[in-house]
Motif scaffolding. Structure first.
Motif, mmCIF file in Angstrom:
data_model
loop_
_atom_site.group_PDB
_atom_site.id
_atom_site.type_symbol
_atom_site.label_atom_id
_atom_site.label_comp_id
_atom_site.label_asym_id
_atom_site.label_seq_id
_atom_site.Cartn_x
_atom_site.Cartn_y
_atom_site.Cartn_z
ATOM 1 N N CYS A 31 0.787 -1.251 0.012
ATOM 2 C CA CYS A 31 0.115 0.159 -0.112
ATOM 3 C C CYS A 31 1.006 1.110 0.050
ATOM 4 C CB CYS A 31 -1.023 0.041 1.233
ATOM 5 S SG CYS A 31 -2.370 -1.157 1.249
ATOM 6 N N GLY A 35 -0.123 3.441 -2.773
ATOM 7 C CA GLY A 35 -0.658 4.574 -2.370
ATOM 8 C C GLY A 35 0.043 5.954 -2.637
ATOM 9 N N ALA A 191 -3.630 -3.911 -4.843
ATOM 10 C CA ALA A 191 -3.050 -3.405 -3.418
ATOM 11 C C ALA A 191 -4.574 -3.579 -2.655
ATOM 12 C CB ALA A 191 -2.869 -1.905 -3.173
ATOM 13 N N ILE A 192 -5.617 -3.274 -3.122
ATOM 14 C CA ILE A 192 -7.077 -3.511 -2.575
ATOM 15 C C ILE A 192 -7.327 -4.707 -2.271
ATOM 16 C CG2 ILE A 192 -9.443 -2.955 -2.661
ATOM 17 C CD1 ILE A 192 -8.768 -0.134 -4.095
ATOM 18 N N SER A 195 -5.349 -6.260 0.407
ATOM 19 C CA SER A 195 -5.397 -5.628 1.834
ATOM 20 C C SER A 195 -6.720 -6.143 2.464
ATOM 21 C CB SER A 195 -5.094 -4.327 1.840
ATOM 22 O OG SER A 195 -4.145 -3.847 1.243
ATOM 23 N N VAL A 204 -9.742 -0.381 3.845
ATOM 24 C CA VAL A 204 -8.518 -0.537 2.840
ATOM 25 C C VAL A 204 -7.907 0.996 2.412
ATOM 26 C CG1 VAL A 204 -9.930 -0.892 0.865
ATOM 27 C CG2 VAL A 204 -7.395 -1.834 1.071
ATOM 28 N N LEU A 208 -4.364 2.713 2.443
ATOM 29 C CA LEU A 208 -3.769 2.998 1.323
ATOM 30 C C LEU A 208 -3.286 4.382 1.114
ATOM 31 C CD1 LEU A 208 -3.440 1.478 -1.681
ATOM 32 C CD2 LEU A 208 -5.426 2.495 -2.369
#
Length: 287
Positions: A31, A35, A191-192, A195, A204, A208
């Motif tokens: 993340c 992110g 990533a989502i 996570s 999440v 992030l």
């Protein structure tokens, strides 16, 4: 190490908390990398929408006792493709397309869950995650996802930078901005979905965004910002798990809350440092 220092970390002697820490740290690293680009590119709304876009797939997989990560991934990918289709064929703006699918997928997910006999339990796990239930198989999947995210971010770095500056620059340089945008959306989706187990679809986005925002207070260089964001994320995981253990609070929410708190502390510390530098500069100029 003195008992007073060791005591806060005593819960990590338990194996399930060790797994939660390792899995959460892998999520934080992924993340932190993704992110950073989400914040730079202003893709927070897309991240939030994808977090809810995976809800129908996760809900259906939960009801049918299938792998939830696979269901969530397919659902998030379907939403990503749907956003592009609405933009091209329905001639809708980017945010309007996201908004329509965001509500549709969220509603569909709740409808699917409502048919389950354990609606409250399923909804809580899906929306807020269960980081304490991470097992060895989850850690392996998270390690693979993190390695894949690192590889894509490294290979596409020049294209992402050019895309952030101006898509026309990316096109002139032969970096294929549309492909770069698709790769970036794919990274956000990865990533989502990865996570989800740790903090759920509702929280999440906090993991992030918050570490990347906190890192942005201290550096503008993208690689160093990614490293610092990952460090902030791992710190949030540690603090969240400790707070959850001693305060008997939800672990996923505690991790997300710790990430937000670190962002506030980072902003306050940066503001205080800038104020002190300003005060020191005035006497220097006067002399």
């Amino acid at each position: 190490m003195t008992p007073s220092v060791a005591m806060p970390f005593a819960p990590f002697a338990l194996e399930f908390l060790q797994r939660a820490l390792i899995g959460g740290a892998l999520v934080a690293i992924l993340c932190g990398i993704v992110g950073t680009w989400v914040v730079i590119r202003g893709m927070a709304f897309l991240g939030e929408a994808l977090a809810h876009g995976m809800l129908p797939g996760v809900a259906l997989a939960t009801v049918l006792s299938l792998p939830v990560l696979a269901g969530g991934a397919l659902s998030a990918i379907a939403m990503s493709l749907g956003i592009g289709a609405l933009q091209r064929r329905a001639k809708l703006s980017y945010d309007t397309s996201i908004g329509l699918l965001f509500v549709s997928m969220l509603a569909l997910g709740v409808i699917i869950i409502s048919h389950s006999g354990s609606f409250a339990t399923d909804a809580t796990a899906i929306l807020f995650g269960d980081i304490l239930a991470i097992d060895q198989r989850d850690i392996i999947l998270l390690a693979v996802a993190t390695a894949l995210g690192l590889a894509v971010a490294a290979l596409c770095h020049r294209a992402f930078v050019a895309l952030s500056l101006d898509p026309r620059i990316a096109s002139v340089l032969g970096l294929r901005p549309r492909l770069a945008q698709a790769a970036l959306v794919g990274l956000v989706t990865l990533a989502i979905v990865a996570s989800y187990q740790a903090v759920g679809s509702m929280l999440v986005v906090g993991l992030l965004l918050a570490p990347a925002v906190a890192a942005g207070h201290w550096t503008t260089r993208i690689p160093s910002r990614m490293i610092l964001a990952s460090a902030f994320g791992v710190t949030a995981v540690v603090l969240g798990l400790i707070a959850s253990w001693y305060a008997a609070t939800a672990a996923g929410a505690s991790v997300a809350g710790a990430a937000i708190l670190l962002t506030c502390v980072s902003w306050a510390a940066r503001a205080a440092l800038s104020s002190l530098r300003g005060r020191w500069a005035v006497p220097a100029l006067a002399t």
